[in-house]
Design a protein around this motif. Structure first.
Motif, PDB file in Angstrom:
ATOM      1  N   VAL A 170       0.821  -1.137  -0.033  1.00 12.65           N
ATOM      2  CA  VAL A 170      -0.134   0.064   0.038  1.00 12.65           C
ATOM      3  C   VAL A 170       0.963   1.226   0.113  1.00 12.65           C
ATOM      4  O   VAL A 170       0.533   2.072  -0.614  1.00 12.65           O
ATOM      5  N   ILE A 171       2.049   1.134   0.819  1.00 11.51           N
ATOM      6  CA  ILE A 171       2.931   2.164   1.032  1.00 11.51           C
ATOM      7  C   ILE A 171       3.414   2.621  -0.464  1.00 11.51           C
ATOM      8  O   ILE A 171       3.733   3.744  -0.994  1.00 11.51           O
ATOM      9  N   TYR A 172       3.878   1.673  -1.125  1.00 12.80           N
ATOM     10  CA  TYR A 172       4.321   1.724  -2.723  1.00 12.80           C
ATOM     11  C   TYR A 172       3.524   2.283  -3.423  1.00 12.80           C
ATOM     12  O   TYR A 172       3.788   3.129  -4.287  1.00 12.80           O
ATOM     13  N   GLY A 173       2.220   1.773  -3.463  1.00  7.26           N
ATOM     14  CA  GLY A 173       1.118   2.564  -4.364  1.00  7.26           C
ATOM     15  C   GLY A 173       1.170   3.919  -3.975  1.00  7.26           C
ATOM     16  O   GLY A 173       0.870   5.009  -4.716  1.00  7.26           O
ATOM     17  N   LEU A 174       1.071   4.318  -2.760  1.00  5.54           N
ATOM     18  CA  LEU A 174       0.879   5.661  -2.302  1.00  5.54           C
ATOM     19  C   LEU A 174       2.159   6.474  -2.866  1.00  5.54           C
ATOM     20  O   LEU A 174       1.697   7.821  -3.326  1.00  5.54           O
ATOM     21  N   HIS A 176       3.447   6.262  -5.595  1.00  2.00           N
ATOM     22  CA  HIS A 176       3.211   6.352  -6.882  1.00  2.00           C
ATOM     23  C   HIS A 176       1.726   6.871  -7.173  1.00  2.00           C
ATOM     24  O   HIS A 176       1.294   6.757  -8.458  1.00  2.00           O
ATOM     25  N   ASN A 177       1.281   7.478  -6.122  1.00  2.52           N
ATOM     26  CA  ASN A 177      -0.078   8.154  -6.350  1.00  2.52           C
ATOM     27  C   ASN A 177      -1.201   7.040  -6.670  1.00  2.52           C
ATOM     28  O   ASN A 177      -1.872   7.664  -7.558  1.00  2.52           O
ATOM     29  N   GLN A 178      -1.043   6.167  -6.222  1.00  2.00           N
ATOM     30  CA  GLN A 178      -2.101   5.119  -6.507  1.00  2.00           C
ATOM     31  C   GLN A 178      -2.615   4.503  -5.207  1.00  2.00           C
ATOM     32  O   GLN A 178      -1.891   4.403  -3.971  1.00  2.00           O
ATOM     33  N   PHE A 179      -3.993   4.534  -5.137  1.00  2.00           N
ATOM     34  CA  PHE A 179      -4.779   3.796  -3.809  1.00  2.00           C
ATOM     35  C   PHE A 179      -5.969   2.955  -4.631  1.00  2.00           C
ATOM     36  O   PHE A 179      -7.143   3.751  -4.500  1.00  2.00           O
ATOM     37  N   GLN A 180      -5.698   1.958  -5.062  1.00  2.00           N
ATOM     38  CA  GLN A 180      -6.428   1.314  -5.986  1.00  2.00           C
ATOM     39  C   GLN A 180      -7.496   0.189  -5.384  1.00  2.00           C
ATOM     40  O   GLN A 180      -6.739  -0.741  -4.646  1.00  2.00           O
ATOM     41  N   TYR A 181      -8.634   0.540  -4.852  1.00  2.00           N
ATOM     42  CA  TYR A 181      -9.670  -0.459  -4.444  1.00  2.00           C
ATOM     43  C   TYR A 181      -9.532  -1.685  -5.294  1.00  2.00           C
ATOM     44  O   TYR A 181      -9.317  -1.749  -6.504  1.00  2.00           O
ATOM     45  N   ALA A 182      -9.827  -3.102  -4.774  1.00  2.00           N
ATOM     46  CA  ALA A 182     -10.026  -4.165  -5.507  1.00  2.00           C
ATOM     47  C   ALA A 182     -11.066  -4.916  -4.942  1.00  2.00           C
ATOM     48  O   ALA A 182     -11.791  -4.597  -3.961  1.00  2.00           O
ATOM     49  N   LEU A 186      -6.349  -6.377   0.867  1.00  2.00           N
ATOM     50  CA  LEU A 186      -5.874  -4.969   1.769  1.00  2.00           C
ATOM     51  C   LEU A 186      -7.111  -3.977   1.269  1.00  2.00           C
ATOM     52  O   LEU A 186      -7.505  -3.280   2.329  1.00  2.00           O
ATOM     53  N   LEU A 187      -7.176  -3.778   0.119  1.00  2.00           N
ATOM     54  CA  LEU A 187      -7.942  -2.571  -0.140  1.00  2.00           C
ATOM     55  C   LEU A 187      -9.251  -2.972  -0.709  1.00  2.00           C
ATOM     56  O   LEU A 187      -9.664  -2.449  -2.117  1.00  2.00           O
ATOM     57  N   PRO A 223       9.161  -4.525  -3.939  1.00  2.00           N
ATOM     58  CA  PRO A 223       8.756  -3.671  -5.169  1.00  2.00           C
ATOM     59  C   PRO A 223       9.584  -3.615  -6.195  1.00  2.00           C
ATOM     60  O   PRO A 223      10.780  -3.901  -6.187  1.00  2.00           O
ATOM     61  N   PRO A 224       9.093  -3.459  -7.397  1.00  2.00           N
ATOM     62  CA  PRO A 224      10.161  -3.196  -8.367  1.00  2.00           C
ATOM     63  C   PRO A 224      11.010  -2.257  -8.307  1.00  2.00           C
ATOM     64  O   PRO A 224      10.991  -1.407  -7.600  1.00  2.00           O
TER      65      PRO A 224
END
Length: 270
Positions: A170-174, A176-182, A186-187, A223-224
């Motif tokens: 989740v931190i990695y997504g944030l 990169h300006n991402q907070f993607q529900y699924a 977790l999301l 992460p990548p």
């Protein structure tokens, strides 16, 4: 191998996002209400460390248990038939509850945030209450925790599992300006509340509870381009924790009996 058949769709909340779809199959059940069709994973394997198996191993045999959000009764079934428990269940999904009822001492159908179940079970004193990946779906989880506590014996416990929003993925997504529900994980798109380790403990304290056991399910996320990230990101506290699992007792009881907190949380992958 100690395995137990059937898993509910909701149990996918409890699975790491990297592996949350396994052995899906459609199964039909014949109940008193007729034929129902639901989707399940193949089995609950008690030898695999997951939030529901960790919680089930915390339940004492012959206990009287209140399970809030039982869905189709996978844990209910295990507690009744393997642990000899008397299990009382609450569930909002009518179809799932049709199947779970066969394993329950008694049941209540509806939204647990109405607290109507407290009247249904007011004459029962419970050894423990279980919220397995349920609290994050509620508008006011502290209110519901407190209500469950009123039905416990003095030394009773509440067993909870809650996803960790501070997981490295989740931190990695944030970053990169991402907070993607699924659909799952977790999301999960049905999650209304998000918790870190400290905000979860704060919520429990507000409800009048203190953890006496703290455990977790780990899921390592690399992460990548990890070698280009700062060490502080890769080694942050609780970054590899996918879910927290707490045994809670009433704060007054913990203070009176000077109970310590057993911390089993490791931030290592595994």
């Amino acid at each position: 191998m100690n395995s137990f058949p059937f898993r509910s769709r909701r149990d996918n909340d409890r699975m790491p996002q990297s592996s949350h779809i396994i052995y899906k199959k459609e199964i039909q059940f014949i109940t008193e209400a007729g034929m129902i069709t639901m989707k399940y994973d193949f089995h609950l394997n008690m030898d695999v460390r997951r939030s529901q198996t960790v919680i089930l191993k915390m339940v004492k045999p012959q206990s009287t248990v209140l399970e809030l959000g039982c869905y189709s009764g996978i844990m209910t079934n295990y507690m009744k038939n393997q642990l000899g428990c008397k299990v009382y269940v609450c569930e909002i999904d009518s179809q799932a509850l049709q199947f779970a009822r066969q394993f329950a001492q008694d049941s209540w159908e509806g939204d647990i945030e109405t607290l109507e179940w407290t009247q249904k079970f007011k004459d029962v004193k419970f050894d423990c209450a279980i919220f397995a990946d349920v609290l994050e779906h509620l508008k006011d989880p502290a209110k519901v925790l407190k209500a469950a506590g009123n039905l416990l014996k003095d030394d009773g416990s509440i067993l909870i599992s809650v996803p960790n929003v501070a997981h490295n993925s989740v931190i990695y997504g944030l970053l990169h300006n991402q907070f993607q529900y699924a659909e799952y994980g977790l999301l999960d798109q049905t999650h209304l509340r998000f918790y870190t380790y400290f905000s979860l403990k704060k919520m429990c304290a507000e409800a009048g509870f203190t953890p006496v056991t703290e455990d977790a399910i780990n899921e390592y996320f690399r992460p990548p381009f990890a070698d280009q990230l700062p060490e502080s990101y890769l080694n942050q506290d609780f970054g590899n924790i996918f879910q927290f699992i707490f045994e809670l007792k009433k704060t007054e009881y913990v203070a009176e009996h000077k109970l310590p907190t057993t911390n089993k949380i490791s931030n290592n992958a595994g």
